[in-house]
Design a protein around this motif. Structure first.
Motif, PDB file in Angstrom:
ATOM      1  N   GLY A 182       9.253   0.064 -25.443  1.00 29.41           N
ATOM      2  CA  GLY A 182       8.288   0.497 -26.395  1.00 29.41           C
ATOM      3  C   GLY A 182       8.632   1.578 -27.030  1.00 29.41           C
ATOM      4  N   ALA A 183       9.520   2.352 -27.022  1.00 28.66           N
ATOM      5  CA  ALA A 183       9.609   3.536 -27.447  1.00 28.66           C
ATOM      6  C   ALA A 183      10.622   3.298 -28.895  1.00 28.66           C
ATOM      7  N   HIS A 184       9.855   3.890 -30.146  1.00 24.18           N
ATOM      8  CA  HIS A 184      10.496   3.826 -31.381  1.00 24.18           C
ATOM      9  C   HIS A 184      11.211   5.191 -31.613  1.00 24.18           C
TER      10      HIS A 184
ATOM     11  N   GLN B 126       2.801   5.089 -30.718  1.00 21.04           N
ATOM     12  CA  GLN B 126       3.253   4.870 -29.248  1.00 21.04           C
ATOM     13  C   GLN B 126       2.829   6.021 -28.357  1.00 21.04           C
TER      14      GLN B 126
ATOM     15  N   GLN C  24      14.103   0.312 -31.697  1.00 18.82           N
ATOM     16  CA  GLN C  24      13.022   0.014 -30.820  1.00 18.82           C
ATOM     17  C   GLN C  24      13.464  -0.266 -29.553  1.00 18.82           C
TER      18      GLN C  24
ATOM     19  N   CYS D  20      -3.285   7.148 -29.341  1.00 19.25           N
ATOM     20  CA  CYS D  20      -2.852   6.165 -28.661  1.00 19.25           C
ATOM     21  C   CYS D  20      -3.706   5.237 -27.797  1.00 19.25           C
TER      22      CYS D  20
ATOM     23  N   SER E 237      11.116  11.038 -32.061  1.00 14.92           N
ATOM     24  CA  SER E 237      10.407   9.675 -32.393  1.00 14.92           C
ATOM     25  C   SER E 237      10.336   9.268 -33.757  1.00 14.92           C
TER      26      SER E 237
ATOM     27  N   HIS F  98       3.389  -0.602 -35.100  1.00 16.51           N
ATOM     28  CA  HIS F  98       3.209   0.058 -33.784  1.00 16.51           C
ATOM     29  C   HIS F  98       4.005   1.182 -33.714  1.00 16.51           C
TER      30      HIS F  98
END
Length: 536
Positions: free
Chosen positions: A304-306, A448, A300, A520, A314, A444
């Motif tokens: 905010g990107a997973h 995303q 993470q 989203c 992703s 979450h």
């Protein structure tokens, strides 16, 4: 018979954050998914906090919260700061000012398209080619239907007596090479109009068509001039100013403008090589450098990107098979000498192993302190101390260490290779006591925005009687223009009001209509929706 619960008054609505009622600030259903109540004060604090702390961006409940829910309590500066941070958060392949004293984020709305050709060597266009393009456009126009060829004398009695010099578009096309300038071509085009009026009279339809033809000729000239002006402005489009410090930035390489010199990517190439050398990867969304010390491959980023550390996809798109690399590569994070050290350590006597273990712990603590404080100015001071005694030390560990320090001080700075302070394997970092943050939030990870495929539908207001904020102040999440919810087509049958809107019954797309991503929660105008879906 009524139950006890039926006689109880409904629970008092309270803010889910501060548990206050709506005595001082109104309660708002800010989330589009659940019915949680937020007071206006807590909403404004969420948006201000997201603008100053990247870890809190974007403000969300079950989905992305929109600024119109908190806008009445935000001043103009707070609202603009949040908009800038939100745009930075949503922008992939972010561009920052290359001036070290600025480094401001630059919105893609301020960056022109990359020139297709080099402005230093524009392609020459001959005058004859320009005139030919103008005449070609004139001939193709419907107004040229009476003037494309020779006049039939049998159908135009007395024509030669009135017209001293006949001219038509066919003769003009055949003699383009004889024109020394556009002035001569213009004179012949005027002659077509003069001949038509002299023979037919100024009010005749053919004379009016001749005037229309000359207007078409002028339009073709204006088009050529506009095109030439765009070519002249290609130099200006090859760079753009930073909106904050106004330094000129090259449109192609995004570095400080360098005139006619070619783009120099040496620094960028060296940076990528350094990242590869130390096993550092970049976030697929914001390009932040990331080093996984230990743990699973689910990363993470603070943007905010997973994503998966190994395949860079992703976490929604990764099939999970990359986890096998955790075991394969967990022992390869150390330097190349780690394997040799372990083999040599297994051959040592217990007393020697205990002494080496003490030196290794000191080495780890020293590296951790260096990692916390930064690299020392002297590159030699950044070299790790060899934990295993050198050969010929007669069992004295300090002998090998002193010998190594002498060799280091006798070497030059250019001979000293950089040291990867992150080396040592996952066990080393797992036992270091350092805090690498909490595990990624699985809740979450799949909604995303950066990797969302976006399924947009018209934004429709909830007609449930609750306060959902000032929807008349709703904004596009990309260009921030005001957008309005879609209207529900309704009809009346007697005393009943029926919604006639169906899935296939799409309403007319207008620029200020609000569209909402069902996955989203992104809200956009019509044009920005097309951009997110790749149609523009």
């Amino acid at each position: 018979m009524a139950t006890h619960d039926e006689h109880q008054p409904p629970p008092t609505p309270r803010c889910v954050v501060c548990e206050d009622t709506d005595d001082e600030y109104p309660l708002i259903h800010a989330c589009r998914v659940c019915r949680s109540d937020y007071c206006l004060l807590c909403l404004s604090e969420m948006f201000n906090g997201a603008a100053t702390d990247n870890g809190r961006m974007p403000p969300r409940c079950c989905t992305l919260l929109q600024i119109h829910t908190a806008l009445p309590l935000l001043n103009a500066q707070e609202a603009d700061t949040y908009r800038l941070k939100l745009e930075e958060f949503l922008t992939p392949d972010k561009v920052y000012c290359p001036a070290p004293t600025c480094s401001a984020f630059i919105s893609p709305r301020f960056i022109p398209a990359v020139p297709t050709s080099s402005p230093s060597s524009p392609r020459p266009v001959s005058q004859q080619k320009i005139l030919a393009d103008i005449v070609k456009g004139v001939v193709a126009h419907p107004a040229a239907r009476f003037f494309r060829g020779e006049v039939d004398i049998t159908q135009a009695p007395g024509y030669t007596a009135v017209v001293a010099k006949h001219i038509d578009l066919s003769s003009i096309t055949n003699h383009l090479s004889n024109y020394a300038s556009a002035k001569e071509l213009t004179a012949d085009m005027k002659l077509i109009v003069k001949n038509a009026k002299a023979y037919n009279g100024p009010e005749h339809p053919i004379s009016k068509t001749a005037e229309e033809l000359f207007d078409v000729y002028l339009e073709q000239i204006y088009a050529v001039l506009d095109k030439a002006g765009q070519a002249d402005n290609s130099t200006a489009q090859s760079f753009f100013p930073c909106p904050k410090c106004h330094v000129a930035i090259c449109t192609k390489c995004k570095q400080i403008e360098h005139g006619v010199l070619p783009c120099d990517t040496t620094k960028r190439d060296e940076e990528l090589a350094m990242l590869k050398q130390f096993g550092i990867k970049q976030c697929p969304n914001c390009k932040q450098a990331i080093r996984k010390m230990f743990g699973c491959s689910h990363i993470q980023c603070r943007c905010g990107a997973h994503f998966c550390y190994y395949c860079q996809l992703s976490v929604r798109d990764c099939d999970g098979s990359c986890d096998r690399y955790d075991e394969e590569f967990s022992g390869q994070d150390s330097d190349a000498t780690t394997g040799a050290e372990e083999s040599q350590e297994s051959q040592m006597q217990p007393q020697q192993q205990q002494q080496a273990k003490g030196h290794e712990d000191a080495d780890i603590n020293a590296d951790i302190q260096v990692a916390r404080k930064g690299l020392a100015a002297n590159p030699i001071a950044n070299q790790p101390i060899e934990a295993v005694p050198a050969k010929g030390s007669n069992g004295d560990p300090s002998h090998g260490l002193q010998s190594q320090h002498r060799d280091q001080h006798n070497s030059t700075g250019s001979e000293t290779a950089p040291v990867n302070l992150d080396a040592g394997g996952s066990v080393r970092w797992a036992n270091s006591g350092l805090d690498f943050g909490d595990e990624p939030d699985e809740n979450h990870a799949y909604d995303q925005i950066w990797s969302c495929l976006h399924d947009f539908m018209e934004y429709l207001s909830h007609e449930d009687g609750f306060n959902h904020g000032r929807e008349d102040l709703m904004e596009c999440n990309r260009c921030f223009q005001r957008v309005a919810p879609a209207k529900r087509p309704e009809t009346h049958i007697g005393q009943f009001k029926i919604n006639t809107r169906t899935v296939e019954d799409r309403i007319i797309k207008v620029d200020n209509q609000a569209w909402e991503c069902l996955m989203c929660g992104l809200v956009t105008c019509t044009r920005c929706m097309d951009i997110f879906e790749g149609r523009v």
